[in-house]
Design a protein around this motif. Sequence first.
Motif, PDB file in Angstrom:
ATOM      1  N   ALA A  16      42.684  63.197  46.906  1.00  0.00           N
ATOM      2  CA  ALA A  16      42.558  64.635  46.653  1.00  0.00           C
ATOM      3  C   ALA A  16      41.918  64.876  45.279  1.00  0.00           C
ATOM      4  N   ALA A  17      42.273  64.059  44.301  1.00  0.00           N
ATOM      5  CA  ALA A  17      41.709  64.215  42.955  1.00  0.00           C
ATOM      6  C   ALA A  17      40.201  63.966  42.953  1.00  0.00           C
ATOM      7  N   SER A  18      39.739  63.109  43.834  1.00  0.00           N
ATOM      8  CA  SER A  18      38.323  62.740  43.834  1.00  0.00           C
ATOM      9  C   SER A  18      37.398  63.900  44.192  1.00  0.00           C
ATOM     10  N   THR A  19      37.937  64.933  44.839  1.00  0.00           N
ATOM     11  CA  THR A  19      37.095  66.053  45.246  1.00  0.00           C
ATOM     12  C   THR A  19      37.492  67.368  44.574  1.00  0.00           C
ATOM     13  N   GLU A  20      38.458  67.306  43.675  1.00  0.00           N
ATOM     14  CA  GLU A  20      38.939  68.515  43.000  1.00  0.00           C
ATOM     15  C   GLU A  20      38.068  68.824  41.775  1.00  0.00           C
ATOM     16  N   LEU A  21      37.383  69.961  41.801  1.00  0.00           N
ATOM     17  CA  LEU A  21      36.494  70.318  40.707  1.00  0.00           C
ATOM     18  C   LEU A  21      37.209  71.031  39.565  1.00  0.00           C
ATOM     19  N   ASP A  22      38.401  71.574  39.850  1.00  0.00           N
ATOM     20  CA  ASP A  22      39.202  72.177  38.780  1.00  0.00           C
ATOM     21  C   ASP A  22      39.826  71.050  37.955  1.00  0.00           C
ATOM     22  N   ARG A  23      39.388  70.923  36.709  1.00  0.00           N
ATOM     23  CA  ARG A  23      39.782  69.773  35.896  1.00  0.00           C
ATOM     24  C   ARG A  23      41.292  69.668  35.738  1.00  0.00           C
ATOM     25  N   GLU A  24      41.954  70.778  35.460  1.00  0.00           N
ATOM     26  CA  GLU A  24      43.395  70.732  35.226  1.00  0.00           C
ATOM     27  C   GLU A  24      44.154  70.327  36.479  1.00  0.00           C
ATOM     28  N   LYS A  25      43.711  70.850  37.623  1.00  0.00           N
ATOM     29  CA  LYS A  25      44.369  70.468  38.882  1.00  0.00           C
ATOM     30  C   LYS A  25      44.140  68.978  39.161  1.00  0.00           C
ATOM     31  N   ARG A  26      42.906  68.531  38.895  1.00  0.00           N
ATOM     32  CA  ARG A  26      42.588  67.117  39.145  1.00  0.00           C
ATOM     33  C   ARG A  26      43.446  66.200  38.280  1.00  0.00           C
ATOM     34  N   LEU A  27      43.541  66.520  37.004  1.00  0.00           N
ATOM     35  CA  LEU A  27      44.302  65.661  36.104  1.00  0.00           C
ATOM     36  C   LEU A  27      45.802  65.692  36.426  1.00  0.00           C
ATOM     37  N   ALA A  28      46.287  66.836  36.927  1.00  0.00           N
ATOM     38  CA  ALA A  28      47.698  66.915  37.324  1.00  0.00           C
ATOM     39  C   ALA A  28      47.972  65.968  38.498  1.00  0.00           C
ATOM     40  N   MET A  29      47.024  65.899  39.427  1.00  0.00           N
ATOM     41  CA  MET A  29      47.178  64.960  40.544  1.00  0.00           C
ATOM     42  C   MET A  29      47.178  63.515  40.052  1.00  0.00           C
ATOM     43  N   GLN A  30      46.282  63.241  39.124  1.00  0.00           N
ATOM     44  CA  GLN A  30      46.194  61.874  38.617  1.00  0.00           C
ATOM     45  C   GLN A  30      47.457  61.486  37.835  1.00  0.00           C
ATOM     46  N   SER A  31      47.990  62.434  37.072  1.00  0.00           N
ATOM     47  CA  SER A  31      49.236  62.154  36.349  1.00  0.00           C
ATOM     48  C   SER A  31      50.383  61.907  37.330  1.00  0.00           C
ATOM     49  N   GLY A  72      54.323  52.977  27.568  1.00  0.00           N
ATOM     50  CA  GLY A  72      55.121  53.024  28.791  1.00  0.00           C
ATOM     51  C   GLY A  72      54.319  53.466  29.987  1.00  0.00           C
ATOM     52  N   THR A  73      53.028  53.700  29.793  1.00  0.00           N
ATOM     53  CA  THR A  73      52.197  54.148  30.905  1.00  0.00           C
ATOM     54  C   THR A  73      50.890  53.359  30.931  1.00  0.00           C
ATOM     55  N   MET A  74      50.089  53.604  31.947  1.00  0.00           N
ATOM     56  CA  MET A  74      48.964  52.711  32.235  1.00  0.00           C
ATOM     57  C   MET A  74      47.682  53.071  31.495  1.00  0.00           C
ATOM     58  N   VAL A  75      47.642  54.245  30.875  1.00  0.00           N
ATOM     59  CA  VAL A  75      46.398  54.658  30.213  1.00  0.00           C
ATOM     60  C   VAL A  75      46.691  55.088  28.784  1.00  0.00           C
ATOM     61  N   ALA A  76      45.699  54.925  27.929  1.00  0.00           N
ATOM     62  CA  ALA A  76      45.832  55.296  26.524  1.00  0.00           C
ATOM     63  C   ALA A  76      45.848  56.822  26.373  1.00  0.00           C
ATOM     64  N   PRO A  77      46.430  57.316  25.279  1.00  0.00           N
ATOM     65  CA  PRO A  77      46.513  58.775  25.088  1.00  0.00           C
ATOM     66  C   PRO A  77      45.170  59.490  25.127  1.00  0.00           C
ATOM     67  N   ALA A  78      44.097  58.817  24.790  1.00  0.00           N
ATOM     68  CA  ALA A  78      42.785  59.477  24.771  1.00  0.00           C
ATOM     69  C   ALA A  78      42.162  59.618  26.157  1.00  0.00           C
ATOM     70  N   ILE A  79      42.762  58.977  27.161  1.00  0.00           N
ATOM     71  CA  ILE A  79      42.183  58.999  28.505  1.00  0.00           C
ATOM     72  C   ILE A  79      42.698  60.208  29.288  1.00  0.00           C
ATOM     73  N   PRO A  80      41.811  61.062  29.818  1.00  0.00           N
ATOM     74  CA  PRO A  80      42.256  62.209  30.629  1.00  0.00           C
ATOM     75  C   PRO A  80      43.150  61.760  31.789  1.00  0.00           C
ATOM     76  N   GLY A  81      44.276  62.456  31.940  1.00  0.00           N
ATOM     77  CA  GLY A  81      45.264  62.075  32.938  1.00  0.00           C
ATOM     78  C   GLY A  81      46.490  61.447  32.299  1.00  0.00           C
ATOM     79  N   TYR A  82      46.370  61.100  31.004  1.00  0.00           N
ATOM     80  CA  TYR A  82      47.523  60.573  30.262  1.00  0.00           C
ATOM     81  C   TYR A  82      48.608  61.649  30.202  1.00  0.00           C
TER      82      TYR A  82
END
Length: 520
Positions: free
Chosen positions: A457-472, A320-330
Amino acid sequence: MTFKTTLLAGVALACLATAGSAQTLRWGAARDINSLDPYSYGSTFTISFLNHVYEGLVRYNSNLEIEPALATEWEVLPNNIWRFKLRQGVKFHDGADFTADDVVTSLARVSHADSPLKGNLPAYKSATKVDDYTVDIELVGTYPLLLNDLTNIHMFDAGWLKEHNAEVPTDVAKKVEGYPTFNANGTGPFSVESRVPDSKTILAVNDGWWDTPQHNLKRIEFTPIASEATRVAALLSGEIDFTEKAPVQDLPRLAAAPNVKVMEGNELRTIMFGFNFQDKLHNGEPNLFKDKKMREAVGLAIDLNLIRDKVMRGKSRVTGTMVAPAIPGYDAALDTPPVYDPEKAAAMIKELGAEGYAFEIMCSNDLWVNEEEICNALVSMLTRVGLAPRLNIAPNAVQQVKLTNGEADMFAFGWANEPMLDSYSILLQTFQTKSDNAGVFNWGGWSYPEMDKLIIAASTELDREKRLAMQSAALKIVKDESIMLPFHQQPMAWATSDKVESVVQLSDNKGRHWLTRMAE
């Protein structure tokens, strides 16, 4: 089928040795590569094939971990600069030394305004030679995924490019060709011995390769065989030793053959269908797909489970989403396919005044697994709810130009998030508004400023969790707006003859024959 959440799908050992087999791998592929120029088009298949000839500063190892390749080490300096130390003693196939000049020229070429691959290096600003074996790469800002990007950027010989007036990249989609379209000069484990497009490409081992070979190959004979029946027959008869695309409907027969080994798994690639957002369809009629309700109605009309069970022989994973479960941001919360409801879809189409609405669905017959069958099923399902779709199907080489030019009303699309292996890949290259390095594959012409802000914003966020939250959050907008309709992660099925001792198969579905061993 259970989907493996690990990136590593497995290493299959055929162990079917026969005596006296030659050290030539005869590769029967489902399609030809687009060009010998790795910058000419963002095709995972073409670029991965050319990785046997060309190499990057870094690469993925057999565990899909980044490791040094043409660069031996790197460090991050102030002001968004990354310093790379280059491997010394490396030579191109023509004998030229690999130096910093080659890196600077290659990066300028791949980031050129006319480069089809410029989106693969989105944060790049410039490169500067420090000395013959040191290069500084300056980025436009803080950016956490540079090494991931560089796995896919192959290095050219600067002198070779200049000699052949090829410092500007070619472009498959725009039919711009040049010397690198038909010739190659890399540093990789194999060199191009000959090539006849759509017929055969022969690679010969590079005895001067800088790395210690793990393979025992002398040659790779690459032959595109589009017909599935012919490809299977060639494998069973021993005319080819390997195919990266064994037809799912023939897997039981291949697995039962005494001289064939089948290797299966699920790809990272998600297959989906997109819509054109322009004012008019290709036939000049008003484009009703600009209305979100129309796109939602199409989604309700598609029986994804039926496609999985009948078309994909139960081997795909409905999503139901655009990326596979193994991809960060899923985000598992987004992985809920719409419930099949043709009656509701028909009612919505009637309410929209779209009964009998004629449009084209553009598909290829040689790209994704069982794509033609999927598209035929889609036409049938949409016809059943009152629409009047027509299938436009042809080889990918033909469709690609039309897709790139935004000429499709509705189209099949696949994305594996390679080489980045991060959901930022599809967000930047497909869903962000088309501009500069962004939206290179935004074939529908959509634009959502709120989503663009999240991606930027995600492109410059070095905090991984914050970046992935934006991408999600950005992926949620894609889903809520039904910009594309995700179908499934497609299966991958390779098969080898008993002349092959071992082939490494990973979930990125890329052939890495510098790790392949033939039976002795």
